[in-house]
Design a protein around this motif. Structure first.
Motif, PDB file in Angstrom:
ATOM      1  N   SER A   1     -28.300 -10.788 -39.488  1.00 32.26           N
ATOM      2  CA  SER A   1     -28.435 -10.034 -39.974  1.00 32.26           C
ATOM      3  C   SER A   1     -27.034  -9.690 -40.034  1.00 32.26           C
ATOM      4  O   SER A   1     -26.937  -8.748 -38.796  1.00 32.26           O
ATOM      5  CB  SER A   1     -29.679  -9.446 -39.864  1.00 32.26           C
ATOM      6  OG  SER A   1     -29.394  -8.309 -40.455  1.00 32.26           O
ATOM      7  N   TYR A   2     -26.568  -9.356 -40.994  1.00 30.43           N
ATOM      8  CA  TYR A   2     -24.795  -8.402 -40.409  1.00 30.43           C
ATOM      9  C   TYR A   2     -24.077  -8.834 -39.133  1.00 30.43           C
ATOM     10  O   TYR A   2     -23.665  -7.646 -38.671  1.00 30.43           O
ATOM     11  CB  TYR A   2     -25.464  -6.531 -40.591  1.00 30.43           C
ATOM     12  CG  TYR A   2     -25.716  -6.772 -41.884  1.00 30.43           C
ATOM     13  CD1 TYR A   2     -24.940  -6.680 -43.022  1.00 30.43           C
ATOM     14  CD2 TYR A   2     -27.569  -6.712 -41.990  1.00 30.43           C
ATOM     15  CE1 TYR A   2     -25.466  -5.959 -44.103  1.00 30.43           C
ATOM     16  CE2 TYR A   2     -27.988  -6.278 -43.187  1.00 30.43           C
ATOM     17  CZ  TYR A   2     -27.042  -6.134 -43.989  1.00 30.43           C
ATOM     18  OH  TYR A   2     -27.653  -5.704 -45.307  1.00 30.43           O
TER      19      TYR A   2
ATOM     20  N   GLN B   1     -29.477 -13.881 -32.965  1.00 31.73           N
ATOM     21  CA  GLN B   1     -30.228 -13.587 -33.726  1.00 31.73           C
ATOM     22  C   GLN B   1     -31.025 -15.150 -34.030  1.00 31.73           C
ATOM     23  O   GLN B   1     -31.858 -16.046 -35.010  1.00 31.73           O
ATOM     24  CB  GLN B   1     -29.743 -13.917 -34.748  1.00 31.73           C
ATOM     25  CG  GLN B   1     -29.482 -12.381 -35.184  1.00 31.73           C
ATOM     26  CD  GLN B   1     -27.977 -11.358 -35.889  1.00 31.73           C
ATOM     27  OE1 GLN B   1     -27.706 -12.440 -36.520  1.00 31.73           O
ATOM     28  NE2 GLN B   1     -28.626 -10.266 -36.233  1.00 31.73           N
TER      29      GLN B   1
ATOM     30  N   ARG C   1     -31.945 -15.931 -38.593  1.00 34.72           N
ATOM     31  CA  ARG C   1     -31.257 -14.698 -39.725  1.00 34.72           C
ATOM     32  C   ARG C   1     -30.652 -13.535 -38.880  1.00 34.72           C
ATOM     33  O   ARG C   1     -30.450 -13.139 -38.548  1.00 34.72           O
ATOM     34  CB  ARG C   1     -32.938 -14.019 -39.919  1.00 34.72           C
ATOM     35  CG  ARG C   1     -34.028 -14.105 -40.180  1.00 34.72           C
ATOM     36  CD  ARG C   1     -35.331 -13.603 -39.799  1.00 34.72           C
ATOM     37  NE  ARG C   1     -35.058 -12.815 -41.091  1.00 34.72           N
ATOM     38  CZ  ARG C   1     -35.419 -12.105 -42.088  1.00 34.72           C
ATOM     39  NH1 ARG C   1     -35.929 -12.685 -42.625  1.00 34.72           N
ATOM     40  NH2 ARG C   1     -35.757 -10.816 -42.015  1.00 34.72           N
TER      41      ARG C   1
END
Lengths: 553, 164
Positions: free
Chosen positions: A477-478, A468, A475
């Motif tokens: 994300s999770y 990422q 970003r």
């Protein structure tokens, strides 16, 4: 009868979890001399059997019940299939008269595992069972090894058939080729003699076949540099001056440059996986390729091969080592030696509060001298282990290569330790991966299996985070864990020893303490969460296009 | 170009799904598959027509060979062979068209196997080219349904198609 077959096959240990449809088999295990290891989840059992098989070379045997018991094995079976691990899996099934009726705990496990087993059977007739058992062990452990599943309906288990285990075996459609074709071997000998820039690329096949002495003989007598894929680590000693490190996405400069410049690649028990080759049409543009493998399917699957040799690696390498004549590689070795064969270790941190993950692995390496068995999970810690642990012995690196299964390492380490109790066994895990089969702490404590777990705890799914950061504009994300458990206290609650480490100067001492403990130990190393795995080749790039840090993305 | 494989398999439960599953999961294009018994009990023969280039075909053959229940594979594309396929066509046929349709059917040495007030079912056997030709002609009247068996093939002369 099944247990008698196990004994006949030399099986002393099985891993499993009971349930309704396999009660009959468990009833006979009750007073059997075969030792059954009860894990806390079927996935734990199948990974433990996998680790056991990788380290011992014997087939891992797994038992589980029908339905959810069987489906919980699926990831582990797929994992063993991708990495060619010999395994026999016995699942209970609902009675034959209920098959196909959506009965309680019914699942079509032979249908489900069709693409992830080397072969599977639904044993509907007890008279066929001895033959099926014999074939299953034969298929799992010969040729290119792999998992074989036998689905055993409850009523078939209940029948006591006269025990008659076949000694002979004849499967019309299964005749693995063992000896390499002499004509191709001759061509290979000629190619090696004429090569100016040869490289040996060896993989899991070398470890499985036991052909490492022959490999070493060829490399040292021929003065040919060697690179080992992830699955091949330990197949050639890391301390040897001809060793270049691992190739591919997180490979060394030496390994990747050598492959790209080589005029001959001797590929031994590898499958030219995308993580190794990078951009396929740019891979090794000048090299002739000799590909030796037991499985004809692998030859020409991903890459065009000039000299294919199908056969058992040990036998083929023996044939080669007896007769080959070394070419002149002095100039080539001079060149190769200018490239980094090791990945730079991050320097010891200025701030004692920041532990660099690579340093933890380096310390484990120093303390064990490259002689321990190391199981890993999947992700950054796995790559750092592959880069910084200097494996000296075959069958000492236990890792999920093909499938990339998080949660594999810990149960596999348990299986490995049971197979080789005299060896020191570490599990290097990630904080994400470890939580995927954390329940096996119970198994470790109950059986007193002294595995040393080093959690490289960076409070995130490091490899996801790294991608990422590099390719998805940061970003995250999770992929980050705002809350992580206290692994040391979890370990204590299970009855194991737990230690939390957040200062660099405690690392070495903690590892030494852990090795002196008699039972299982969990070390929670709180490491720098911003650290990335380098070098890195971006996906589908030529492998000499190495990023040494994130600045060139 | 279409390639024809003659595959001898053990007649075991699930063998067809093993073969079919292999094609779909490896992304090979299967054109047709026909299965039937052989002279030897317990052994069936599949005739598989695939549309693949040579390197992929080599993978198809190797992957099929890897299935335990597959005994032997012969690529008979280049061999002199007879290949046949049977097709049933249900064609729209008002009473006034029946005569014309019947003539077409006879030209192709087909058979009319069922007649209803507004349709006929025609049976025709042959190679690809012949079946395509009759299909084209009957389209004029309106084809309601087609069923094909898939191609079966046999090498000419005394050689066994599976290479025995």
């Amino acid at each position: 009868m099944i247990l008698k077959a196990f004994q006949e096959e030399g099986v002393t240990r099985v891993f499993g979890y009971p349930g309704g449809a396999i009660l009959n088999l468990y009833d006979s295990l009750y007073d059997s001399s075969i030792c059954h290891v009860l894990t806390r989840h079927e996935q734990g059992a199948v990974h433990a059997a996998d680790g056991y098989a990788r380290v011992s070379g014997k087939p891992g045997v797994v038992t589980a019940t029908s339905g959810p018991g069987a489906t919980n094995l699926v990831t582990g079976i797929a994992n063993a299939y991708m990495d060619s691990v010999p395994m026999v899996v016995i699942t209970g099934q609902v009675p034959t008269f209920l098959i196909g009726t959506d009965a309680f705990q019914e699942a079509d496990i032979t249908g489900i595992t069709l693409p992830i087993t080397k072969h599977n059977y639904l044993a509907k007739d007890v008279e066929e069972l001895p033959r099926i058992l014999k074939e299953a062990f034969h298929i799992a452990t010969t040729g290119r090894c792999g998992p074989v599943l036998i689905d055993l309906p409850k009523d078939v288990q209940a029948l006591e058939e006269k025990y008659n285990y076949p000694q002979e075996i004849d499967i019309a459609g299964y005749k693995p080729n063992v000896e390499g074709h002499p004509g191709q071997v001759n061509r290979a000998i000629k190619a090696i003699k004429n090569a100016k820039k040869p490289v040996i690329m060896a993989g899991g096949g070398v470890v499985r076949s036991g052909g490492y002495h022959e490999l070493q003989e060829i490399a040292t007598r021929g003065n040919i540099p060697v690179t080992l894929t992830l699955m091949g680590l330990g197949g050639f000693p890391a301390s040897n001056h001809l060793y270049l490190g691992m190739p591919g996405m997180h490979g060394t400069r030496a390994a990747n440059y050598a492959l790209m410049e080589a005029d001959l690649i001797i590929a031994v028990g590898v499958r030219f996986d995308d993580r190794v080759t990078g951009k396929l049409d740019a891979f090794a543009p000048r090299a002739k390729i000799i590909h030796i493998d037991i499985d004809p399917v692998e030859i020409g699957k991903n890459i065009a091969v000039d000299i294919p040799i199908v056969g058992d690696l040990k036998r083929v390498l023996q044939a080669l080592s007896r007769r080959f004549q070394p070419g002149d590689t002095a100039e080539w070795l001079d060149k190769v030696n200018q490239w980094d064969k090791k990945v730079d270790l991050n320097p010891e941190p200025v701030d004692n509060k920041v532990i660099k993950p690579q340093q933890v692995i380096n310390k484990i390496n120093e303390i064990t001298g490259g002689e321990a068995i190391i199981a890993t999970d999947v992700g950054q810690h796995q790559m750092w282990t592959a880069q910084h642990y200097r494996f000296e012995k075959p069958r000492s690196f236990v890792s999920s290569g093909g499938l990339g299964t998080m949660g594999f390492g810990f149960p596999a380490a348990l299986g490995a330790k049971l197979a080789r109790p005299e060896e020191t066994v570490f599990c290097i895990a990630g904080d994400g991966s470890f939580q995927m089969n954390i329940q096996e702490l119970s198994t470790a404590v109950y059986y007193g299996i002294p595995v040393k777990v080093a959690i490289i705890n960076n409070s995130c799914l490091g490899m996801v985070r790294q991608w990422q950061e590099l390719f998805y504009n940061r970003r995250y994300s999770y992929s980050t864990f705002e809350y992580g458990p206290d692994f040391a206290r979890i370990a204590e609650a299970f009855g194991a020893k737990g230690m939390k480490v957040d200062q660099f100067d405690q690392v070495e001492e903690t590892i030494k303490t852990a090795m002196q403990e008699e039972g299982p130990v969990i070390m929670d190393f709180r490491v720098d969460s911003t650290e990335n795995v380098f070098p890195m080749v971006a996906p589908n790039q030529p492998i000499n296009n190495l990023m040494m840090d994130g600045s060139d993305v | 170009m279409k390639k024809i494989l003659a595959v001898l398999v053990e007649d075991k439960p699930g063998v067809l799904s093993r073969v079919a599953g292999l094609f779909s999961r490896r992304g090979f294009n299967i054109d047709s598959i026909a299965v039937g018994e052989t002279t030897e009990p317990g052994i069936s023969r599949m005739t598989i027509t695939v549309e693949e280039d040579s390197p992929t075909l080599e993978q198809v053959v190797k992957q099929l060979n890897k299935l335990i229940n597959v005994i032997k594979i012969s690529n008979i594309t280049e061999d002199p062979a007879v290949s046949r396929e049977l097709m049933l066509i249900k064609v729209q046929a008002e009473p006034q068209n029946r005569g014309e349709i019947q003539q077409i059917v006879e030209t192709f040495r087909g058979k009319t196997v069922d007649v209803s007030p507004d349709s006929m079912v025609i049976e025709v056997t042959g190679d690809d080219e012949k079946l395509e030709a009759i299909k084209l002609l009957l389209q004029y009247y309106g084809i309601k349904e087609i069923v094909r068996t898939g191609k079966i093939a046999m090498v000419r002369g005394s050689k066994n198609s599976a290479g025995n």
